[in-house]
Design an enzyme around this catalytic site. Structure first.
Site, PDB file in Angstrom:
ATOM      1  N   GLU A  54       0.877  -1.155   0.000  1.00 58.12           N
ATOM      2  CA  GLU A  54       0.000   0.000   0.000  1.00 58.12           C
ATOM      3  C   GLU A  54       0.916   1.207   0.000  1.00 58.12           C
ATOM      4  OE1 GLU A  54      -2.892   1.238   3.003  1.00 58.12           O
ATOM      5  OE2 GLU A  54      -3.348  -0.884   3.096  1.00 58.12           O
ATOM      6  N   ASP A  62      -5.698  10.053   9.444  1.00 59.71           N
ATOM      7  CA  ASP A  62      -4.457   9.469   9.940  1.00 59.71           C
ATOM      8  C   ASP A  62      -4.012  10.074  11.254  1.00 59.71           C
ATOM      9  OD1 ASP A  62      -3.513   7.458   8.002  1.00 59.71           O
ATOM     10  OD2 ASP A  62      -3.689   9.128   6.585  1.00 59.71           O
ATOM     11  N   TYR A  85     -11.331  -3.377   2.636  1.00 64.50           N
ATOM     12  CA  TYR A  85     -10.399  -2.977   3.681  1.00 64.50           C
ATOM     13  C   TYR A  85     -11.220  -2.707   4.924  1.00 64.50           C
ATOM     14  CZ  TYR A  85      -6.414  -0.414   5.728  1.00 64.50           C
ATOM     15  OH  TYR A  85      -5.379   0.016   6.517  1.00 64.50           O
TER      16      TYR A  85
END
Lengths: 280, 407
Positions: A54, A65, A180
């Site tokens: 990734e 994040d 995911y």
């Protein structure tokens, strides 16, 4: 129109099934801490045991994040990282590796700025196998998901613990490649996962989709990887890798051979987690 | 309750997915989507509930102090020798700015949803103070995210928030200003989904925020319309307001969008548009996607968000509400800019001539008015939104005014 005609993700998950084990996905941010070191890490990841890569496209405002990947993103940008350069890295990587699936992960604005069509053509040409764009939920599928589909390029969806039976069909509708599963409610790299909850969620998810399921967010150790791949198709490790990069930097923030060696050592260790577990 | 609009109106946006033309939308991570959809549902229900509006009306009148006066600025009018200048006095609201109009609305929605904890981002600190205030009133826990740089330059507001019982998170990530505070608040929200409601302070963010915040701020324009008819028996000719995210501006403008009224938004030109040290997203930016919506953004060639610059912390944001981007492209509103120095001159002038110390934000609006008002006829009426008072800015402003010999 030159569409995507590789099947690296599909082949990987087929092979993993044959080998009766889960896969290991490794995240790094492109150009962190600089192009040279980042490219060297990238090129050596498969040999160290990464089944899938990734590659993070650096962005100034990575909303989903935690501090670790935020810092990686800023280091990458400071060293001259850009979307164009990320695509060049993929191209370089593909000169020697035609097998390992590589998906790009990031935020939409740099792509929107680059031009969606232009981006898709260049990404496919460089050898990208899928896209994970954090801030494009199904509600905005017209932006990139549907155009990517037209080019046959997998658009990988994120699902979360809050994605209930009512929400899942919406998310899965245009999903491709793999799913995911975001294992914690939060941002990358902050907490550790609660394996039992994740296992239940993956089980539930499998009722809704035949696509392979990879689990990410909060996976840090070989044991995490082994646990998660005992009930899912792959485990993705990001912040733990990026942490090692950060810790290897000298007082000026520069990377070195040690950066590469430390990252690869961790990847080897994590890879043991996917290789020992299911065979046993 | 907002009135229903006739067809062919500029006031009916956004569509059900939150789009104003190509702008707006919901560009957030899947982890945030359920939260955003919950807020949307709660807002939809509240919006059509007369009890909600009567409750809000109670707090508007008795707590905020609405309606705010529409004040004829006679000395400035005399000074400029041109059009007549009115101020909509939203700086007289409780907590000293227009921000409380929106916060009271969202806090009531949070309560209806059974949320007990509130988070907010703040730049200048006005929205943080307003949120901390409503939280004290409604006994809600309050956490405010503020860029570390703003924590320093807006210290009085930090103290006020703490006094009101809020916890202030100093955000050091990125450029440590408003955009990073918003990133951090969004990150925090994801991890506290069950208990927390996020009160966004401006007409930005994912749908339904731009619409919801606008609807709460529209009280400014609705009152203005009524008060202007009372004072002058007609509509104003020109409306002027400053724009960071654009909530005070859209509040004044929106009720007039379908009327024959000239509308001007003033962005912060910082050190000058050509220096790149500015916060003028429309004048100096281009469309992009940030903080959940597509809108005009300051960004580099690679689509990385660049830092804004303005002496006014409240305008120091590299984006703008999506509805403004749409109104800009349709040409309905004219968007201009004023520099730090022009705003400082206006700040001083307004204080001396009207006895009103304006916040640095509306000083930008006045700075632009200063450029055009003298050439307009005496029967031309301008309304400017005095959206905040300047007490919070003294520490930053006084040394600059001394340098400029304006004190």
């Amino acid at each position: 129109m030159k569409t995507y005609n590789e099947d690296r993700l599909k082949l990987l998950f087929e092979n993993l099934k044959k080998e009766k084990r889960g896969g290991l996905g490794i995240f790094i941010a492109a150009s962190d801490p600089n192009l040279e070191i980042s490219l060297e890490i990238l090129e050596r990841l498969p040999q160290a045991g990464a089944d899938m890569i990734e590659l993070g496209m650096p962005f100034s405002d990575p909303m989903a994040d935690g501090p670790t990947i935020q810092a990686a993103s800023l280091r990458a940008l400071k060293s001259g990282g850009s979307l164009k350069r990320t695509l060049e890295m993929v191209k370089k990587f593909r000169e020697n590796d035609t097998k390992t699936p590589l998906v790009l992960m990031g935020y939409y604005n740099p792509i929107y700025n680059f031009g969606v069509k232009n981006f898709l053509i260049k990404a496919i040409k460089a050898g990208v196998d899928g896209l994970i764009i954090v801030d494009l939920p199904p509600e905005e599928d017209g932006e990139l998901c549907l155009p990517a589909q037209k080019y046959n390029l997998p658009f990988i969806r994120l699902t979360a613990p809050t994605s209930d039976g009512e929400r899942l069909p919406t998310i899965l509708k245009n999903a491709s490649g793999f799913i995911y599963y975001v294992s914690i409610m939060g941002i990358t790299g902050t907490q550790s996962i609660a394996t039992q909850n994740v296992q239940n969620a993956v089980k539930e998810l499998k009722k809704h989709t035949g696509l392979p399921i990879a689990v990410g967010f909060g996976i840090k150790t070989r044991k995490d990887v082994a646990d998660v791949t005992s009930f899912s198709d792959a485990a993705i490790v990001g912040s733990a890798i990026v942490n090692v990069i950060e810790q290897s930097l000298d007082s000026n923030g520069e990377g070195s051979d040690k950066t590469v060696a430390d990252v690869l050592a961790l990847v080897r260790d994590l890879a043991a987690g996917v290789r020992n577990k299911k065979i046993a | 309750m907002p009135t229903t609009n006739a067809p062919n109106t500029l006031r009916e946006g956004p569509d059900e997915n939150g789009h104003f033309g190509i702008f707006g939308g919901r560009y957030v991570a899947e982890t945030l989507m359920p939260l955003v959809l919950d807020v949307e549902n709660a807002w939809k229900t509240a919006k059509s509930d007369p009890i909600f509006w009567s409750e809000l009306e109670y707090y508007r009148k008795h707590y905020i102090g609405r309606p705010s006066p529409l004040y004829f600025a006679s000395r400035l009018t005399d000074y400029f020798q041109g059009a007549k200048l009115y101020f909509k006095r939203d700086e007289l609201n409780h907590t000293g700015a227009h921000k409380i109009n929106n916060v009271m609305g969202q806090a009531l929605i949070a309560r209806r949803m059974g949320k007990t904890k509130i988070i907010a981002e703040t730049g200048a600190g006005q929205h943080g103070v307003a949120t901390a205030t409503a939280c004290a009133l409604f006994n809600l826990e309050c956490e405010v995210f503020m860029g570390a740089e703003d924590v320093i330059r807006q210290k009085p507001n930090v103290d006020r928030m703490r006094l009101l019982g809020a916890k202030v998170h100093s955000v050091t990530s990125g450029s440590a200003t408003l955009k990073d505070a918003m990133n951090e608040a969004l990150r925090y929200w994801v991890s506290k989904a069950d208990t927390h409601f996020y009160i966004i302070g401006t007409v930005a963010g994912p749908h339904p925020y731009p619409q919801m915040v606008r609807d709460f701020q529209c009280i400014i324009g609705e009152e203005t319309k009524e008060q202007m008819f009372e004072a002058e028996g007609k509509l104003p000719d020109t409306l002027v307001a400053c724009i960071g995210g654009g909530s005070n501006a859209i509040g004044l403008f929106h009720p007039f969008l379908d009327d024959d009224v000239e509308i001007i938004g003033v962005e912060a030109a910082g050190l000058g548009i050509s220096t790149k040290q500015h916060a003028a997203s429309l004048t100096g930016g281009r469309p992009g996607v940030l903080h959940g919506n597509r809108t005009y953004l300051l960004q580099d060639n690679d689509g990385q968000i660049t830092e804004a610059h303005s002496i006014s912390a409240g305008l120091d944001y590299p984006g703008i509400g999506p509805e403004h981007s749409w109104l800009f492209e349709t040409g309905r509103i004219e968007y201009v800019s004023a520099t730090d120095n022009e705003a400082l001159e206006a700040f001083s002038l307004c204080s001396k001539l009207e006895g009103i110390i304006p916040a640095l934000e509306p000083s930008h609006a006045l700075a632009y008015i200063k450029n055009i008002i003298s050439s307009l006829p005496k029967n031309h009426i301008i309304v400017m939104n005095m959206c905040g008072r300047g007490d919070k800015d003294l520490e930053a402003v006084i040394p600059r005014l001394e340098e400029m010999d304006l004190l």
